[in-house]
Design a protein around this motif. Structure first.
Motif, PDB file in Angstrom:
ATOM      1  N   UNK A   1       5.380  14.184   2.503  1.00 23.95           N
ATOM      2  CA  UNK A   1       4.895  12.902   2.987  1.00 23.95           C
ATOM      3  C   UNK A   1       3.398  12.955   3.297  1.00 23.95           C
ATOM      4  N   UNK A   2       2.724  11.854   3.032  1.00 27.30           N
ATOM      5  CA  UNK A   2       1.317  11.667   3.428  1.00 27.30           C
ATOM      6  C   UNK A   2       0.392  12.779   2.941  1.00 27.30           C
ATOM      7  N   UNK A   3       0.579  13.182   1.699  1.00 22.71           N
ATOM      8  CA  UNK A   3      -0.389  14.117   1.119  1.00 22.71           C
ATOM      9  C   UNK A   3      -1.686  13.401   0.757  1.00 22.71           C
ATOM     10  N   UNK A   4      -1.671  12.089   0.881  1.00 22.56           N
ATOM     11  CA  UNK A   4      -2.884  11.282   0.759  1.00 22.56           C
ATOM     12  C   UNK A   4      -2.920  10.330   1.942  1.00 22.56           C
ATOM     13  N   UNK A   5      -4.033  10.312   2.666  1.00 25.89           N
ATOM     14  CA  UNK A   5      -4.162   9.415   3.800  1.00 25.89           C
ATOM     15  C   UNK A   5      -3.524   9.937   5.077  1.00 25.89           C
TER      16      UNK A   5
ATOM     17  N   UNK B   1      -8.411  18.519   2.950  1.00 27.89           N
ATOM     18  CA  UNK B   1      -7.927  17.778   1.778  1.00 27.89           C
ATOM     19  C   UNK B   1      -7.111  16.544   2.187  1.00 27.89           C
ATOM     20  N   UNK B   2      -7.025  15.586   1.289  1.00 27.08           N
ATOM     21  CA  UNK B   2      -6.074  14.487   1.415  1.00 27.08           C
ATOM     22  C   UNK B   2      -6.615  13.175   1.922  1.00 27.08           C
TER      23      UNK B   2
ATOM     24  N   UNK C   1       0.837  -1.205   0.000  1.00 26.34           N
ATOM     25  CA  UNK C   1       0.000   0.000   0.000  1.00 26.34           C
ATOM     26  C   UNK C   1       0.872   1.256   0.000  1.00 26.34           C
ATOM     27  N   UNK C   2       0.389   2.286  -0.691  1.00 24.86           N
ATOM     28  CA  UNK C   2       1.133   3.533  -0.847  1.00 24.86           C
ATOM     29  C   UNK C   2       0.664   4.628   0.097  1.00 24.86           C
ATOM     30  N   UNK C   3      -0.355   4.341   0.911  1.00 25.45           N
ATOM     31  CA  UNK C   3      -0.875   5.346   1.845  1.00 25.45           C
ATOM     32  C   UNK C   3      -1.629   4.642   2.962  1.00 25.45           C
ATOM     33  N   UNK C   4      -1.931   5.410   3.997  1.00 28.74           N
ATOM     34  CA  UNK C   4      -2.672   4.903   5.150  1.00 28.74           C
ATOM     35  C   UNK C   4      -4.130   5.324   5.028  1.00 28.74           C
TER      36      UNK C   4
END
Length: 466
Positions: free
Chosen positions: A381-385, A421-422, A348-351
């Protein structure tokens, strides 16, 4: 009349002398500082070069395109935190507010006790033991004539509403937190005013009343000042914000769920120091930005490094956030590109929440450390999730149709809905998309919302053309 003529002659001679004293040979050379300005990258931040991009939904998301239709916009360069603000970083803010309030109470009480003479405090003149160690710091008028002038004439350095009346707190003396080591009863009296009521004491331990940790700051409503008329005081806004995060969000956000350990430990335990702070409202995030700005500028002033433009930290606009999240990738679905949320090896690429009820399949349960997974091409880092992030933009479903195409933003204090966002650790993949819009009310605190800050870049630094 003769005296006035004489003064005018002197002024003219002085002006001519000053004009001839330089090496400009009478040419117009402008006014410059002695040192050439070089932008300095703030600690923990990365430079986001300015440029244009297609903002909004570009795929088959018909419903999402109603409030986020694709359009080309341009943003100026800025610095952005590499990670979300962590518990450790936000704790520094909470500690500073707590210590400032305590030191102010001690200084005022010490001043009152000292004025009362020997009847008020049983110490010899000049003795700096006990609470007297915490008196306001006396400035040497020979080194700071302005301070002496302002205090003599106004009783303040400019903020007459300040409880310290502009006087300097003494930060050179350590505070005593062990109740068995309080230096005297006056110190105990000051500390008692910070505690929870005696009837709320447990196990003989007095605890700080976190509701008293309030941060007071003043700022200019620049948008209103630019459009309106009047003096500066008409546009000054005073904010008083309780800075302690709402740790109960771990319980309130989930009914019929055992999240008590997170409620008790997440903000304070060292195990979570590098995890993103949550339970912070939009106003608390804004007040943190002001604290960080004041801390940096106070240091620069002490080292005489101010360049005329004081750096200012703030929340990113919605456009800045999306631009930075894309990492320079045009038409990307996620910060890493896409269209999948896993690598070709199934990592997985995000949390986030990939499956219903299965929060742990991505290797996390709640949040993870702020510097987890791979950063995007801008080093973020972690701009998604992980946690959704507050922006400085008020949510308006029509803003994409009506807004400017250069540095677009919606500033509306009357609109309590603020863009986040995100996506977060509890959201499905749709909310991780860089173009997905969402909002939360400004006074809300959630276990899945945090923030990061930005700082304007002075000068021009544009994205390289490919």
């Amino acid at each position: 009349m003769k005296k006035l003529t004489f003064l005018l002659v002197l002024f003219t001679l002085a002006l001519l002398t000053s004009c001839k004293s330089g090496n400009d040979q009478g040419q117009l050379t402008g006014v410059r500082t002695k040192k050439k300005f070089f932008p300095e990258k703030p600690f923990g931040m990365t430079l986001i070069p300015g440029g244009s991009f297609t903002m909004g939904k570009e795929d088959e998301d018909v419903a999402g395109a109603f409030s986020a239709p694709p359009r080309t916009v341009t943003v100026r360069p800025f610095y952005m935190d590499e990670t979300e603000i962590t518990n450790s970083e936000y704790r520094e803010f909470v500690f500073w507010v707590r210590d400032s309030i305590v030191r102010t109470k001690l200084a005022i009480l010490a001043e009152e006790a000292n004025v009362g003479g020997s009847d008020a405090v049983e110490q010899k003149k000049g003795d700096m033991s006990g609470i007297l160690k915490y008196r306001f710091k006396e400035m040497d008028s020979t080194n700071n004539a302005y301070y002496k002038y302002m205090m003599d004439n106004y009783g303040s350095l400019g903020d007459v509403d300040s409880p310290t009346e502009g006087k300097y707190l003494n930060w050179d003396v350590d505070l005593v937190w062990n109740q068995d080591e309080f230096p005297d009863q006056y110190y105990a009296e000051a500390m008692d005013s910070m505690y929870l009521p005696i009837e709320e004491t447990m196990s003989r331990k007095r605890r700080i009343d976190t509701r008293k940790l309030k941060y007071l700051y003043t700022y200019i409503d620049e948008a209103a000042a630019a459009k309106g008329k009047g003096s500066l005081k008409d546009f000054l806004v005073k904010e008083v914000v309780e800075v302690y995060p709402d740790t109960t969000v771990w319980v309130k956000d989930f009914n019929y769920s055992y999240n008590d350990p997170m409620h008790q430990d997440y903000f304070w335990h060292d195990a979570y120091s590098d995890y993103p702070v949550v339970g912070v409202s939009w106003k608390q995030a804004k007040s943190f930005c002001n604290f960080r700005t004041d801390k940096r500028n106070t240091y620069l002033a002490s080292k005489k490094k101010n360049s005329g433009k004081e750096p200012r930290f703030r929340l990113p606009t919605e456009a800045e956030w999306e631009y930075a999240a894309r990492g320079g990738l045009e038409y990307a679905k996620y910060p890493w590109g896409g269209p999948y949320t896993t690598t070709d090896r199934g990592e997985f690429l995000a949390n986030f929440k990939p499956e219903r009820g299965n929060y742990a399949v991505d290797g996390a349960l709640y949040t993870v450390e702020a510097k987890s997974y791979n950063p995007n091409d801008y080093g973020l880092y972690n701009m998604a999730g992980n946690v959704s992030e507050w922006t400085n933009t008020a949510y308006n479903p029509s803003s994409y149709y009506l807004g400017s195409t250069i540095n677009p933003n919606v500033v509306d204090d009357g609109n309590k809905r603020k863009v986040i966002r995100g996506g977060s650790w509890k959201d499905v993949a749709y909310f991780l998309e860089v173009s997905t819009r969402d909002y939360e009310y400004a006074d809300s605190a959630r276990s899945y919302i945090g923030f990061r800050t930005v700082q304007d870049y002075m000068g021009t630094k544009m994205k390289a053309k490919k």
